[in-house]
Design a protein around this motif. Structure first.
Motif, short mmCIF file in Angstrom:
data_model
loop_
_atom_site.label_atom_id
_atom_site.label_comp_id
_atom_site.label_asym_id
_atom_site.label_seq_id
_atom_site.Cartn_x
_atom_site.Cartn_y
_atom_site.Cartn_z
N ALA A 112 0.83 -1.21 0.00
CA ALA A 112 0.00 0.00 0.00
C ALA A 112 0.86 1.26 0.00
CB ALA A 112 -0.95 -0.01 1.20
N LEU A 113 2.02 1.22 0.65
CA LEU A 113 2.90 2.39 0.71
C LEU A 113 3.51 2.74 -0.64
CD1 LEU A 113 5.12 2.44 3.95
CD2 LEU A 113 3.58 4.21 3.10
N ARG A 114 3.49 1.82 -1.58
CA ARG A 114 4.04 2.12 -2.90
C ARG A 114 3.35 3.32 -3.54
NH1 ARG A 114 4.63 -3.96 -5.50
NH2 ARG A 114 6.41 -4.63 -4.22
N GLU A 115 2.08 3.52 -3.21
CA GLU A 115 1.33 4.65 -3.77
C GLU A 115 1.84 5.99 -3.24
OE1 GLU A 115 -2.83 4.01 -3.07
OE2 GLU A 115 -2.78 2.00 -3.96
N GLU A 116 2.62 5.95 -2.16
CA GLU A 116 3.13 7.18 -1.54
C GLU A 116 4.65 7.28 -1.61
OE1 GLU A 116 1.42 7.91 2.38
OE2 GLU A 116 -0.10 6.41 1.92
N GLY A 117 5.26 6.57 -2.53
CA GLY A 117 6.71 6.64 -2.69
C GLY A 117 7.45 5.42 -2.20
N GLY A 118 6.79 4.57 -1.44
CA GLY A 118 7.38 3.30 -1.03
C GLY A 118 7.94 3.28 0.38
N SER A 151 7.57 4.81 14.52
CA SER A 151 6.65 3.81 15.02
C SER A 151 5.20 4.27 14.85
CB SER A 151 6.95 3.53 16.50
OG SER A 151 5.96 2.72 17.07
N LYS A 152 4.92 5.47 15.27
CA LYS A 152 3.54 6.00 15.16
C LYS A 152 3.12 6.11 13.70
CE LYS A 152 3.43 8.69 19.44
NZ LYS A 152 3.36 10.03 20.03
N ALA A 153 4.02 6.58 12.85
CA ALA A 153 3.69 6.76 11.43
C ALA A 153 3.43 5.42 10.75
CB ALA A 153 4.81 7.52 10.73
N LEU A 154 4.25 4.40 11.05
CA LEU A 154 4.04 3.09 10.46
C LEU A 154 2.72 2.48 10.94
CD1 LEU A 154 7.64 1.56 10.59
CD2 LEU A 154 6.34 2.08 8.52
N LYS A 155 2.42 2.65 12.22
CA LYS A 155 1.14 2.13 12.73
C LYS A 155 -0.03 2.79 12.01
CE LYS A 155 2.93 0.80 17.25
NZ LYS A 155 3.01 1.14 18.69
N LYS A 156 0.07 4.08 11.75
CA LYS A 156 -1.00 4.77 11.01
C LYS A 156 -1.14 4.24 9.59
CE LYS A 156 -1.08 9.17 13.45
NZ LYS A 156 -0.80 10.60 13.40
N LYS A 157 -0.05 3.70 9.06
CA LYS A 157 -0.07 3.13 7.71
C LYS A 157 -0.45 1.66 7.72
CE LYS A 157 1.19 6.88 5.60
NZ LYS A 157 0.21 7.61 4.76
N GLY A 158 -0.82 1.13 8.89
CA GLY A 158 -1.31 -0.24 8.97
C GLY A 158 -0.29 -1.28 9.38
#
Length: 195
Positions: A112-118, A151-158
């Motif tokens: 899913a992160l690929r849509e935002e640069g990876g 950590s917080k940012a990755l959790k927000k990304k699932g």
């Protein structure tokens, strides 16, 4: 403090004896990882390491790579209940259902992160302006404002199982910070940070 080894190189105590840990320290730990599969593997193994020794994970790394299809996030993202059961039955890896589930979850989040640069650009965007300069292991932090933010940012990304201490260990392992002791022969060898 570092230990002067028989080859004339200074290393931390955990890497001072010949073998797997020394080889890992001398060739991998703290070196930049800038490919998606490599970074997904490191995130996965750091999560499996939580509560265990890194030596245990390193010894099992070949089995982990085989069990998780080389940590190819596209393949791991397709895992289903039969894959979970296969992994839980695999004595070559750490059989922890929460960590196995987190790896599958994180593979899907990586795609899913690929849509935002990876994943790589996302994780490396948390590189701090300065790195620690530890003289002893007591000087090495176990987390930082950046690892907490990551950590917080990755959790927000699932993502799952990516706490701030685990993310600091990841940042050390992939060169985002350089926590090689100041007396170590590896200090500054990543090309990211000066000695």
């Amino acid at each position: 403090m570092t230990v002067m080894c028989e080859d004339g190189l200074a290393r931390p105590a955990w890497a001072a004896t010949a073998g797997l840990m020394r080889d890992y320290y001398d060739t991998e730990w703290g070196m930049p990882v800038t490919d998606e599969t490599g970074l997904f593997e490191r995130i996965s193994l750091e999560a499996f390491q939580s509560g265990l020794s890194w030596a245990t994970i390193l010894r099992k790394r070949p089995a982990f790579r085989e069990a998780f299809d080389g940590f190819d996030p596209e393949r791991v993202a397709t895992y289903d209940d039969s894959d979970r059961e296969r992994l839980m039955a695999d004595a070559g890896i750490v059989r922890n259902r929460r960590k196995i589930d987190a790896t599958i979850t994180n593979a899907r989040a990586t795609l899913a992160l690929r849509e935002e640069g990876g994943l790589v650009d996302f994780v490396w965007s948390f590189r701090p302006d300065v790195t620690p300069e530890p003289e002893t292991y007591a000087d090495v932090p176990t987390q930082s404002p950046e690892s907490l933010a990551l950590s917080k940012a990755l959790k927000k990304k699932g993502f799952a199982h990516v706490g701030p201490t685990t993310m600091y260990a990841l940042m050390e392992a992939i060169g985002i910070v350089d926590t090689h002791l100041m007396g170590s022969h590896r200090r500054g060898t990543s090309g990211i940070w000066p000695r």
